[in-house]
Design a protein around this motif. Sequence first.
Motif, PDB file in Angstrom:
ATOM      1  N   GLU A  97       0.837  -1.209   0.000  1.00  0.00           N
ATOM      2  CA  GLU A  97       0.000   0.000   0.000  1.00  0.00           C
ATOM      3  C   GLU A  97       0.871   1.258   0.000  1.00  0.00           C
ATOM      4  OE1 GLU A  97      -3.202   2.481  -0.244  1.00  0.00           O
ATOM      5  OE2 GLU A  97      -3.043   0.343  -0.677  1.00  0.00           O
ATOM      6  N   HIS A  98       1.981   1.206   0.709  1.00  0.00           N
ATOM      7  CA  HIS A  98       2.915   2.337   0.720  1.00  0.00           C
ATOM      8  C   HIS A  98       3.416   2.621  -0.702  1.00  0.00           C
ATOM      9  CE1 HIS A  98       6.205   4.958   1.938  1.00  0.00           C
ATOM     10  NE2 HIS A  98       6.988   4.219   1.170  1.00  0.00           N
ATOM     11  N   TYR A  99       3.816   1.574  -1.410  1.00  0.00           N
ATOM     12  CA  TYR A  99       4.296   1.742  -2.777  1.00  0.00           C
ATOM     13  C   TYR A  99       3.181   2.223  -3.697  1.00  0.00           C
ATOM     14  CZ  TYR A  99       8.671  -0.482  -1.499  1.00  0.00           C
ATOM     15  OH  TYR A  99       9.867  -0.772  -0.920  1.00  0.00           O
TER      16      TYR A  99
ATOM     17  N   ASP B  55       2.183   1.074 -15.401  1.00  0.00           N
ATOM     18  CA  ASP B  55       2.502  -0.355 -15.463  1.00  0.00           C
ATOM     19  C   ASP B  55       2.767  -0.919 -14.064  1.00  0.00           C
ATOM     20  OD1 ASP B  55       2.229  -0.355 -18.223  1.00  0.00           O
ATOM     21  OD2 ASP B  55       4.403  -0.301 -18.612  1.00  0.00           O
ATOM     22  N   ALA B  56       3.482  -0.172 -13.239  1.00  0.00           N
ATOM     23  CA  ALA B  56       3.760  -0.619 -11.873  1.00  0.00           C
ATOM     24  C   ALA B  56       2.465  -0.727 -11.069  1.00  0.00           C
ATOM     25  CB  ALA B  56       4.738   0.329 -11.180  1.00  0.00           C
ATOM     26  N   LEU B  57       1.576   0.239 -11.236  1.00  0.00           N
ATOM     27  CA  LEU B  57       0.276   0.172 -10.546  1.00  0.00           C
ATOM     28  C   LEU B  57      -0.529  -1.034 -11.020  1.00  0.00           C
ATOM     29  CD1 LEU B  57      -0.608   3.968 -10.538  1.00  0.00           C
ATOM     30  CD2 LEU B  57      -0.245   2.533  -8.503  1.00  0.00           C
TER      31      LEU B  57
ATOM     32  N   ILE C 186       0.784  -4.045  -9.272  1.00  0.00           N
ATOM     33  CA  ILE C 186       0.282  -4.120  -7.890  1.00  0.00           C
ATOM     34  C   ILE C 186      -1.101  -4.752  -7.896  1.00  0.00           C
ATOM     35  CG2 ILE C 186      -0.597  -2.757  -5.946  1.00  0.00           C
ATOM     36  CD1 ILE C 186       1.777  -0.862  -6.336  1.00  0.00           C
ATOM     37  N   GLU C 187      -1.958  -4.295  -8.802  1.00  0.00           N
ATOM     38  CA  GLU C 187      -3.325  -4.820  -8.879  1.00  0.00           C
ATOM     39  C   GLU C 187      -3.350  -6.304  -9.238  1.00  0.00           C
ATOM     40  OE1 GLU C 187      -6.123  -3.234  -7.924  1.00  0.00           O
ATOM     41  OE2 GLU C 187      -4.753  -1.639  -7.321  1.00  0.00           O
TER      42      GLU C 187
ATOM     43  N   GLY D 257      -0.966  -8.418  -8.605  1.00  0.00           N
ATOM     44  CA  GLY D 257      -0.221  -9.229  -7.634  1.00  0.00           C
ATOM     45  C   GLY D 257       1.176  -9.607  -8.067  1.00  0.00           C
ATOM     46  N   THR D 258       1.688  -8.977  -9.118  1.00  0.00           N
ATOM     47  CA  THR D 258       3.030  -9.323  -9.595  1.00  0.00           C
ATOM     48  C   THR D 258       4.068  -8.247  -9.300  1.00  0.00           C
ATOM     49  OG1 THR D 258       2.550  -8.414 -11.795  1.00  0.00           O
ATOM     50  CG2 THR D 258       2.110 -10.768 -11.453  1.00  0.00           C
ATOM     51  N   PHE D 259       3.689  -7.185  -8.600  1.00  0.00           N
ATOM     52  CA  PHE D 259       4.626  -6.119  -8.262  1.00  0.00           C
ATOM     53  C   PHE D 259       5.720  -6.669  -7.360  1.00  0.00           C
ATOM     54  CE2 PHE D 259       6.091  -2.541  -5.643  1.00  0.00           C
ATOM     55  CZ  PHE D 259       6.379  -1.608  -6.612  1.00  0.00           C
ATOM     56  N   GLY D 260       6.970  -6.350  -7.668  1.00  0.00           N
ATOM     57  CA  GLY D 260       8.094  -6.808  -6.851  1.00  0.00           C
ATOM     58  C   GLY D 260       8.637  -8.161  -7.281  1.00  0.00           C
ATOM     59  N   THR D 261       8.069  -8.711  -8.337  1.00  0.00           N
ATOM     60  CA  THR D 261       8.507 -10.009  -8.851  1.00  0.00           C
ATOM     61  C   THR D 261       9.203  -9.784 -10.194  1.00  0.00           C
ATOM     62  OG1 THR D 261       6.605 -11.070  -7.827  1.00  0.00           O
ATOM     63  CG2 THR D 261       7.732 -12.307  -9.536  1.00  0.00           C
TER      64      THR D 261
END
Length: 87
Positions: free
Chosen positions: A4-6, A68-70, A73-74, A76-80
Amino acid sequence: MTLEHYRQRLLVEQQRAFTRLERAVAGVSDPGDGAPHDTGDESSSGALRYQQLAQAEAARTLLNQVRDALDRIESGTFGTCAEDGEP
C-alpha cells in the motif's frame, strides 16, 4: 514497506508525471505571439520546441512506467522479476 505504501507513492508520482506531460504538451502547442520573427528567432523557437517535445516524451514514458507498476500491484506481480519470477 508495505504494498500500500508503494501504491500511494506511485499514485503521487503518476499525478506529477501527468502534470509535467500536460505542461510540456501545452508548451509545444502554444502558437506563439503572432509577431514576425527573423531566422535567429525561428532557430531558437525550433530548439525550444525540440526541448519541449523531449520533455513531453520523457514525461509520457515515466507516466507509462508508473501505470505499469500500478497494474502490477493490482495483478499481484509487483516486486517479482518479469524474467524469472524471483523477488
